[in-house]
Design a protein around this motif. Structure first.
Motif, mmCIF file in Angstrom:
data_model
loop_
_atom_site.group_PDB
_atom_site.id
_atom_site.type_symbol
_atom_site.label_atom_id
_atom_site.label_comp_id
_atom_site.label_asym_id
_atom_site.label_seq_id
_atom_site.Cartn_x
_atom_site.Cartn_y
_atom_site.Cartn_z
ATOM 1 N N ARG A 180 -11.887 11.158 21.082
ATOM 2 C CA ARG A 180 -12.584 9.986 20.546
ATOM 3 C C ARG A 180 -11.636 8.990 19.866
ATOM 4 N NH1 ARG A 180 -18.702 12.035 19.243
ATOM 5 N NH2 ARG A 180 -18.692 13.728 20.769
ATOM 6 N N GLN A 182 -10.388 5.902 20.918
ATOM 7 C CA GLN A 182 -10.569 4.933 22.004
ATOM 8 C C GLN A 182 -9.429 3.917 22.112
ATOM 9 O OE1 GLN A 182 -13.499 5.347 19.828
ATOM 10 N NE2 GLN A 182 -14.305 6.925 21.196
ATOM 11 N N THR A 210 -20.902 5.177 30.529
ATOM 12 C CA THR A 210 -21.345 4.345 29.405
ATOM 13 C C THR A 210 -22.716 3.757 29.699
ATOM 14 O OG1 THR A 210 -19.079 3.799 28.757
ATOM 15 C CG2 THR A 210 -20.818 2.286 28.052
ATOM 16 N N THR A 213 -25.286 6.483 29.151
ATOM 17 C CA THR A 213 -25.467 6.973 27.779
ATOM 18 C C THR A 213 -25.711 5.861 26.765
ATOM 19 O OG1 THR A 213 -23.075 6.875 27.366
ATOM 20 C CG2 THR A 213 -23.967 8.949 28.233
ATOM 21 N N ARG A 215 -23.402 4.233 25.250
ATOM 22 C CA ARG A 215 -22.325 4.235 24.250
ATOM 23 C C ARG A 215 -21.346 3.088 24.552
ATOM 24 N NH1 ARG A 215 -22.440 9.409 21.713
ATOM 25 N NH2 ARG A 215 -24.661 9.847 21.502
ATOM 26 N N TRP A 216 -21.790 1.868 24.306
ATOM 27 C CA TRP A 216 -21.030 0.689 24.733
ATOM 28 C C TRP A 216 -19.839 0.379 23.840
ATOM 29 C CZ3 TRP A 216 -21.323 -1.235 29.391
ATOM 30 C CH2 TRP A 216 -22.495 -1.024 30.130
ATOM 31 N N ARG A 217 -19.971 0.590 22.552
ATOM 32 C CA ARG A 217 -18.874 0.197 21.662
ATOM 33 C C ARG A 217 -17.576 0.949 21.989
ATOM 34 N NH1 ARG A 217 -16.159 1.180 17.029
ATOM 35 N NH2 ARG A 217 -15.645 -0.652 15.747
ATOM 36 N N PRO A 218 -17.577 2.274 22.120
ATOM 37 C CA PRO A 218 -16.326 2.969 22.460
ATOM 38 C C PRO A 218 -15.739 2.488 23.786
ATOM 39 C CG PRO A 218 -17.971 4.531 21.676
ATOM 40 C CD PRO A 218 -18.679 3.239 21.860
ATOM 41 N N VAL A 425 -17.236 10.649 23.538
ATOM 42 C CA VAL A 425 -18.556 10.230 23.046
ATOM 43 C C VAL A 425 -19.671 10.564 24.030
ATOM 44 C CG1 VAL A 425 -17.622 8.396 21.603
ATOM 45 C CG2 VAL A 425 -18.242 7.899 23.978
ATOM 46 N N PHE A 426 -19.318 10.905 25.271
ATOM 47 C CA PHE A 426 -20.347 11.294 26.247
ATOM 48 C C PHE A 426 -20.796 12.747 26.044
ATOM 49 C CE2 PHE A 426 -17.781 8.304 29.134
ATOM 50 C CZ PHE A 426 -18.453 7.191 28.663
ATOM 51 N N ALA A 429 -24.262 13.635 24.826
ATOM 52 C CA ALA A 429 -24.961 12.365 24.584
ATOM 53 C C ALA A 429 -26.273 12.336 25.367
ATOM 54 C CB ALA A 429 -24.084 11.188 24.999
ATOM 55 N N ARG A 432 -29.662 7.110 28.082
ATOM 56 C CA ARG A 432 -30.322 5.872 27.694
ATOM 57 C C ARG A 432 -30.813 5.101 28.918
ATOM 58 N NH1 ARG A 432 -29.105 4.369 22.390
ATOM 59 N NH2 ARG A 432 -28.984 6.307 21.181
#
Length: 440
Positions: A180, A182, A210, A213, A215-218, A425-426, A429, A432
């Motif tokens: 993690r 990034q 992404t 999941t 998890r866009w920011r990372p 981060v996945f 997770a 979504r």
């Protein structure tokens, strides 16, 4: 009382990796031994080079690309087609090693010394790549990295070109993402893309997971770090050595069908459309179709695929549709193939196909002009068995990975009650977005 997790000292954590590092060093040494017949003079005779199966790009490019006298990208008076045809990180690695070779060696022996110094770097890159891969695989699958350390195809192909440098950077990127970190992952990926172009495919894998999941920011942090790093190392050459910098991109665009590619088979046999069309367009269209299939698979699978699985599928698709498929490209795929599906049976089958291709390409070149030694080499049909052997065995592995994605209970990595150790981060997770949610 509050329990505090105490992390083991670095030495204790490093001990399990020591045997892997030693075995990787053995693999690097064996790769050097394989090319000893050429290093002692065989490179000066093409027949000897091919019959001893010890070809490398490293030795001839020292003089042919003016590394003996000039910086690759700022070369003066060097014809465009003789400038270094690699991205800038690799080109400058070549330059630094050539400086060292010139500093410590008389001119007559500089090319051999350039090879030796390059091999030291590549050997270190192999050991680093193996250790990083073991860390990515985690304690339950650490020994899977042996496939990268000492498999026959890796030993045979290790020192044909500089690919192991990009391999170490790619494994470093994957480990940083898994931990993690990034920004570091993006920096390493940017450097990898500026070394060899294939790691660009990993951005697609990160994007698809992404998307699923959310998890866009990372992802965006990694993307920005990747782009920023690539620009930092490329822009100075773009500004001050434009002709040298663009050589790689012009060469890639204008290069025709070359050894190892299935397109060569289609052209050789005169197939309609596949053998007669514009290979650049056909290759891009084929890659786009395969990538679309990977995207649908990623978003439609009953459980989110692991990152290594999507990286493997994307990279395999890139290789199978490319205009050229050199023997050393096996180094790109081995760590991702093993991380995607560490099952020994299809891996052994693929390794046998790669070894056969390694032998076949040099025998085939013996029978081709300008050597035309058909008494020593093999013909078209025999050579193309090796081409299709690689395609079919990699296709088999891709099919098994797809099966594991559609039936996650078959995934041997996840059978250890894990989700995705390399996923960062996945890992664990929730979904979504899936295609099933759109259909509902």
């Amino acid at each position: 009382m509050t329990s505090v997790e105490v992390r083991a000292p670095f030495v204790a954590r490093a001990v399990p990796y020591l045997p892997l590092g030693l075995i990787a060093a053995l693999g690097a040494t064996l790769a050097y031994v394989v090319r000893l017949p050429c290093r002692t003079g065989g490179w000066n005779d093409q027949v000897s080079t091919y019959t001893n199966f010890c070809y490398t790009d490293i030795y001839p490019l020292y003089f042919d690309r003016e590394l003996a006298t000039q910086n690759p990208y700022f070369a003066q008076g060097v014809p465009f087609d003789k400038q270094v045809e690699y991205p800038v990180v690799l080109g400058e690695v070549m330059q630094v090693i050539s400086w060292l070779a010139r500093a410590v060696t008389p001119e007559a022996a500089q090319a051999v010394r350039f090879y030796d110094l390059t091999v030291i770097l590549l050997g270190i890159s192999l050991v680093a790549g193996v250790l990083l891969m073991a860390a990515v695989a985690g304690p339950t699958r650490r020994w899977d990295a042996l496939w990268y350390a000492i498999s026959p195809a890796v030993v045979l192909a290790a020192y044909i070109n500089w690919d192991l440098v990009a391999g170490a950077l790619s494994m470093g990127m994957l480990l940083a993402w898994a931990r993690r970190k990034q920004v570091l992952a993006g920096v390493l990926l940017g450097l990898a893309i500026a070394t060899k172009f294939y790691p660009l495919m990993f951005l697609g894998a990160l994007f698809l997971l992404t998307w699923r999941t959310g998890r866009w920011r990372p992802f965006l942090v990694t993307l920005a770090s990747t782009a920023g790093t690539w620009l930092v190392v490329n822009v100075p050459f773009m500004l001050f050595a434009w002709e040298g910098w663009r050589r790689f991109y012009v060469f890639s665009q204008e290069r025709g069908v070359d050894w190892g590619s299935p397109w060569l088979f289609f052209q050789n046999k005169g197939w309609p459309i596949l053998g007669e069309g514009d290979v650049s367009k056909l290759g891009m269209a084929s890659l786009a179709i395969l990538c679309l299939g990977i995207a649908v698979l990623t978003l439609a699978a009953p459980r989110r695929p692991r990152l290594a699985q999507i990286c493997f599928l994307a990279l395999a698709a890139f290789m199978m549709t490319n205009k050229v498929w050199s023997p050393q490209f096996v180094l790109w795929l081995v760590p991702f193939a093993v991380l995607a599906r560490p099952n020994w049976k299809p891996l052994v089958l693929w390794q046998l196909a790669e070894v056969w291709y390694f032998v076949a390409i040099w025998l085939y070149l013996l029978s081709q002009p300008p050597l035309s030694r058909s008494d020593l080499g093999i013909g078209d049909d025999t050579y193309f068995t090796a081409v299709w052997g690689r395609i079919i065995t990699i296709g088999i592995m891709m099919a098994f990975v797809v099966r594991d994605i559609l039936r996650p209970e078959k995934d041997v990595v996840r059978q250890a009650d894990l989700d995705d150790q390399a996923g960062g981060v996945f890992d664990d997770a929730p979904d979504r977005f899936t295609l099933a949610s759109v259909v509902r």
